[in-house]
Design a protein around this motif. Sequence first.
Motif, PDB file in Angstrom:
ATOM      1  N   ALA A  49     -30.922 -35.358 -10.396  1.00 35.26           N
ATOM      2  CA  ALA A  49     -29.569 -35.840 -10.016  1.00 35.26           C
ATOM      3  C   ALA A  49     -28.492 -35.804 -10.832  1.00 35.26           C
ATOM      4  O   ALA A  49     -27.310 -35.312 -11.046  1.00 35.26           O
ATOM      5  CB  ALA A  49     -29.715 -36.932  -9.388  1.00 35.26           C
ATOM      6  N   LEU A  50     -28.874 -36.395 -12.250  1.00 32.25           N
ATOM      7  CA  LEU A  50     -28.123 -36.563 -13.243  1.00 32.25           C
ATOM      8  C   LEU A  50     -27.578 -35.228 -13.862  1.00 32.25           C
ATOM      9  O   LEU A  50     -26.363 -35.078 -14.101  1.00 32.25           O
ATOM     10  CB  LEU A  50     -28.641 -37.352 -14.436  1.00 32.25           C
ATOM     11  N   ALA A  51     -28.810 -34.370 -14.011  1.00 32.52           N
ATOM     12  CA  ALA A  51     -28.379 -32.910 -14.364  1.00 32.52           C
ATOM     13  C   ALA A  51     -27.583 -32.114 -13.509  1.00 32.52           C
ATOM     14  O   ALA A  51     -26.530 -31.521 -14.002  1.00 32.52           O
ATOM     15  CB  ALA A  51     -29.771 -32.049 -14.455  1.00 32.52           C
ATOM     16  N   SER A  52     -27.667 -32.456 -12.295  1.00 35.91           N
ATOM     17  CA  SER A  52     -26.686 -31.629 -11.367  1.00 35.91           C
ATOM     18  C   SER A  52     -24.913 -32.208 -11.696  1.00 35.91           C
ATOM     19  O   SER A  52     -24.141 -31.691 -11.695  1.00 35.91           O
ATOM     20  CB  SER A  52     -26.995 -32.118  -9.886  1.00 35.91           C
ATOM     21  N   LEU A  53     -25.141 -33.563 -11.657  1.00 36.80           N
ATOM     22  CA  LEU A  53     -23.620 -34.270 -11.824  1.00 36.80           C
ATOM     23  C   LEU A  53     -23.085 -33.796 -12.876  1.00 36.80           C
ATOM     24  O   LEU A  53     -22.016 -33.359 -13.150  1.00 36.80           O
ATOM     25  CB  LEU A  53     -23.872 -35.862 -11.771  1.00 36.80           C
ATOM     26  N   PHE A  54     -23.805 -33.908 -14.249  1.00 39.55           N
ATOM     27  CA  PHE A  54     -23.104 -33.638 -15.523  1.00 39.55           C
ATOM     28  C   PHE A  54     -22.788 -32.030 -15.598  1.00 39.55           C
ATOM     29  O   PHE A  54     -21.942 -31.529 -16.279  1.00 39.55           O
ATOM     30  CB  PHE A  54     -23.976 -33.984 -16.697  1.00 39.55           C
ATOM     31  N   TRP A  55     -23.779 -31.058 -15.040  1.00 38.86           N
ATOM     32  CA  TRP A  55     -23.705 -29.678 -15.088  1.00 38.86           C
ATOM     33  C   TRP A  55     -22.279 -29.296 -14.182  1.00 38.86           C
ATOM     34  O   TRP A  55     -21.489 -28.486 -14.757  1.00 38.86           O
ATOM     35  CB  TRP A  55     -24.719 -29.076 -14.180  1.00 38.86           C
ATOM     36  N   LYS A  56     -22.078 -29.879 -13.000  1.00 37.13           N
ATOM     37  CA  LYS A  56     -20.896 -29.588 -12.252  1.00 37.13           C
ATOM     38  C   LYS A  56     -19.658 -29.955 -13.036  1.00 37.13           C
ATOM     39  O   LYS A  56     -18.551 -29.201 -13.035  1.00 37.13           O
ATOM     40  CB  LYS A  56     -20.976 -30.450 -10.938  1.00 37.13           C
ATOM     41  N   SER A  57     -19.781 -31.174 -13.787  1.00 41.55           N
ATOM     42  CA  SER A  57     -18.544 -31.648 -14.446  1.00 41.55           C
ATOM     43  C   SER A  57     -18.311 -30.770 -15.604  1.00 41.55           C
ATOM     44  O   SER A  57     -16.952 -30.294 -15.817  1.00 41.55           O
ATOM     45  CB  SER A  57     -18.778 -33.192 -15.076  1.00 41.55           C
ATOM     46  N   ALA A  58     -19.243 -30.171 -16.261  1.00 41.82           N
ATOM     47  CA  ALA A  58     -19.254 -29.205 -17.484  1.00 41.82           C
ATOM     48  C   ALA A  58     -18.607 -27.896 -16.758  1.00 41.82           C
ATOM     49  O   ALA A  58     -17.721 -27.373 -17.492  1.00 41.82           O
ATOM     50  CB  ALA A  58     -20.269 -28.866 -18.154  1.00 41.82           C
ATOM     51  N   GLN A  59     -19.097 -27.322 -15.594  1.00 37.78           N
ATOM     52  CA  GLN A  59     -18.583 -26.276 -15.259  1.00 37.78           C
ATOM     53  C   GLN A  59     -17.152 -26.149 -14.582  1.00 37.78           C
ATOM     54  O   GLN A  59     -16.453 -25.436 -14.894  1.00 37.78           O
ATOM     55  CB  GLN A  59     -19.411 -25.655 -14.124  1.00 37.78           C
ATOM     56  N   SER A  60     -16.851 -27.524 -14.202  1.00 36.89           N
ATOM     57  CA  SER A  60     -15.430 -27.796 -13.930  1.00 36.89           C
ATOM     58  C   SER A  60     -14.554 -27.420 -15.093  1.00 36.89           C
ATOM     59  O   SER A  60     -13.345 -26.996 -15.090  1.00 36.89           O
ATOM     60  CB  SER A  60     -15.171 -28.790 -12.954  1.00 36.89           C
ATOM     61  N   LYS A  61     -14.874 -28.075 -16.241  1.00 41.84           N
ATOM     62  CA  LYS A  61     -14.044 -28.008 -17.636  1.00 41.84           C
ATOM     63  C   LYS A  61     -14.146 -26.738 -17.981  1.00 41.84           C
ATOM     64  O   LYS A  61     -12.979 -26.086 -18.440  1.00 41.84           O
ATOM     65  CB  LYS A  61     -14.747 -29.090 -18.544  1.00 41.84           C
ATOM     66  N   LEU A  62     -15.213 -25.758 -17.787  1.00 48.67           N
ATOM     67  CA  LEU A  62     -15.135 -24.366 -18.320  1.00 48.67           C
ATOM     68  C   LEU A  62     -14.571 -23.666 -17.482  1.00 48.67           C
ATOM     69  O   LEU A  62     -13.689 -22.611 -17.884  1.00 48.67           O
ATOM     70  CB  LEU A  62     -16.498 -23.968 -18.516  1.00 48.67           C
ATOM     71  N   ALA A  63     -14.316 -23.795 -16.231  1.00 49.20           N
ATOM     72  CA  ALA A  63     -13.743 -23.167 -15.242  1.00 49.20           C
ATOM     73  C   ALA A  63     -12.179 -22.843 -15.694  1.00 49.20           C
ATOM     74  O   ALA A  63     -11.437 -21.776 -15.520  1.00 49.20           O
ATOM     75  CB  ALA A  63     -13.590 -23.626 -13.595  1.00 49.20           C
ATOM     76  N   SER A  64     -11.544 -23.768 -16.115  1.00 51.42           N
ATOM     77  CA  SER A  64     -10.050 -23.741 -16.817  1.00 51.42           C
ATOM     78  C   SER A  64     -10.098 -24.595 -18.079  1.00 51.42           C
ATOM     79  O   SER A  64      -9.709 -25.541 -17.974  1.00 51.42           O
ATOM     80  CB  SER A  64      -8.986 -24.068 -15.871  1.00 51.42           C
ATOM     81  N   TRP A  65     -10.190 -23.707 -19.091  1.00 49.18           N
ATOM     82  CA  TRP A  65     -10.308 -24.518 -20.365  1.00 49.18           C
ATOM     83  C   TRP A  65      -8.910 -24.937 -21.098  1.00 49.18           C
ATOM     84  O   TRP A  65      -8.795 -25.914 -21.357  1.00 49.18           O
ATOM     85  CB  TRP A  65     -10.923 -23.777 -21.675  1.00 49.18           C
TER      86      TRP A  65
END
Length: 158
Positions: A42-58
Amino acid sequence: MNSQTLSLRSIADMAAPRALRRVVEAVERVPLSLVQVMGRVALASLFWKSAQSKLASWEITQQLFAYEYQVPLLSPELAAVLGTAAELGGAVLLFFGLMTRFGALALLGVTATIQLFVFPGNWGEHLLWASLLILLIARGGGVLSCDYLLTRLLTAGR
């Protein structure tokens, strides 16, 4: 009739605690490792999605760190890189249960930073994350983790 009613009532009173005890005993048999793996995923999913949204538009991420996610003592650029790296790395470590305590500690630092400097009003959500992260720091990744498998492999010859 009255004595019959009393005996039925006393049987019911005795049955309720017995049934409650059975439910509690059943719940207590849930393995801690199940809770650990569910918390890790659950935590991995939460933080992975957060990081992916940051990387989507640096570019937007850097603007957010400059104007909205201001962290004291760090430049917005450095804060964005460190925060994103901690989220990505911590998410991967938690998902696989590899160096679980280290990954959870890094994500607890991210959570504390978010709580103290970015979104202090979201304390309930952050407390939930922190609770699971502290469980993983205290108890590790559990039986269903790479940590457990590596420990078993490394100590098998002793």
